[in-house]
Design a protein around this motif. Sequence first.
Motif, short mmCIF file in Angstrom:
data_model
loop_
_atom_site.label_atom_id
_atom_site.label_comp_id
_atom_site.label_asym_id
_atom_site.label_seq_id
_atom_site.Cartn_x
_atom_site.Cartn_y
_atom_site.Cartn_z
N GLY A 1 -58.08 -74.01 13.14
CA GLY A 1 -58.01 -73.52 11.74
C GLY A 1 -57.84 -74.38 10.60
N ILE B 1 -62.09 -75.89 17.35
CA ILE B 1 -62.50 -74.65 17.79
C ILE B 1 -63.34 -73.89 16.63
CG2 ILE B 1 -60.19 -73.72 17.34
CD1 ILE B 1 -61.75 -72.21 20.33
N HIS B 2 -64.22 -73.14 17.18
CA HIS B 2 -65.46 -72.57 16.16
C HIS B 2 -65.69 -71.36 16.59
CE1 HIS B 2 -68.05 -72.30 13.16
NE2 HIS B 2 -69.00 -71.89 13.83
N PRO B 3 -65.47 -70.29 15.88
CA PRO B 3 -65.74 -69.05 16.28
C PRO B 3 -67.37 -68.39 16.41
CG PRO B 3 -65.01 -68.86 14.21
CD PRO B 3 -65.06 -70.19 14.52
N GLU C 1 -61.45 -67.68 22.13
CA GLU C 1 -60.95 -68.73 21.72
C GLU C 1 -59.42 -69.35 22.25
OE1 GLU C 1 -60.67 -69.16 17.28
OE2 GLU C 1 -62.24 -67.73 16.80
N ARG D 1 -52.89 -69.10 9.67
CA ARG D 1 -52.19 -68.20 10.67
C ARG D 1 -51.64 -68.91 12.00
NH1 ARG D 1 -56.77 -64.05 12.60
NH2 ARG D 1 -57.57 -66.10 13.17
N GLY D 2 -52.52 -69.82 12.59
CA GLY D 2 -52.15 -70.65 13.65
C GLY D 2 -51.94 -69.95 15.03
N SER D 3 -52.79 -68.78 15.15
CA SER D 3 -52.88 -67.84 16.44
C SER D 3 -53.35 -69.05 17.51
CB SER D 3 -53.78 -66.67 16.26
OG SER D 3 -55.25 -67.19 16.25
N ASN D 4 -54.42 -70.00 17.28
CA ASN D 4 -54.93 -70.93 18.40
C ASN D 4 -53.76 -71.86 18.65
OD1 ASN D 4 -57.73 -70.71 19.27
ND2 ASN D 4 -57.99 -70.32 16.95
C1 GRF Z 1 -60.34 -69.53 14.37
O1 GRF Z 1 -61.29 -68.42 14.17
C2 GRF Z 1 -60.95 -70.72 14.49
O2 GRF Z 1 -62.04 -70.52 15.33
C3 GRF Z 1 -61.51 -71.06 13.29
O3 GRF Z 1 -60.49 -70.71 12.29
C4 GRF Z 1 -59.68 -69.62 12.87
C5 GRF Z 1 -58.16 -70.07 12.77
O4 GRF Z 1 -57.37 -69.16 13.13
N1 GRF Z 1 -61.83 -72.86 12.90
P1 GRF Z 1 -55.90 -69.35 13.68
O5 GRF Z 1 -55.29 -69.99 12.54
O6 GRF Z 1 -55.93 -70.24 14.77
O7 GRF Z 1 -55.25 -68.12 14.18
#
Ligand code: GRF
Length: 202
Positions: free
Chosen positions: A90, A110-112, A176, A11-14
Amino acid sequence: MLKLAVLVSGRGSNLQAIIDSIESGVLKGKAKVEVVISNKPDAYALERAKKHNIATAVFEPKKFKDKNTYELEIIKVLKEHKVDLVCLAGYMRIVGPVLLEHYFGKMINIHPSLLPSFPGLDVQKAALDHGVTITGATVHYVDEGCDTGPIIIQSAVPVKEKDTVATLSARILEQEHVIYPQAIRLIAEDKLIIEGRRVVLK
Ligand code: GRF
């Protein structure tokens, strides 16, 4: 200006949060995304990169004879773009010794969850299953383990009585998007040192 590569799988929201904070937030004038690399050709993150005229590369692990050869291709691209910091966002693969050898101390994730609680996958569900009342998000350096590297920033997120995996994940994701750019900024400003298993401010 810190040159970033962002490694993605979905998805790439980060990635978007990083791009947005470079355009008009905490990373303005501090960093630039040079390239987005995906192991999945259909990752939506690639579309996001293209919308912002960021170079992209796709390497599918199954097309390589082994993990080392796959990672050497990634390294080639990272070197071509003179990348200073690799941001996993992600990226659904464990980083192998080849990539780590070149980028240890220059690769973050990044880790949730609030590490060291709940490393690995499906961690929002794990938090709900354990009945924790506080979870969160963590940015950490990448080491050879799974979500075990030195911690840079964390943000705590309350778990609510009626939370589902979806509602909790969304609340964590908001954090995040705040802490990932902040962590990159600390590195861009050269404020961090890794001391053993922890990170300290210079
Ligand atoms: C996020 O929850 C991140 O912490 C985990 O994978 C997910 C990726 O989301 N490692 P996005 O692709 O950045 O939307």
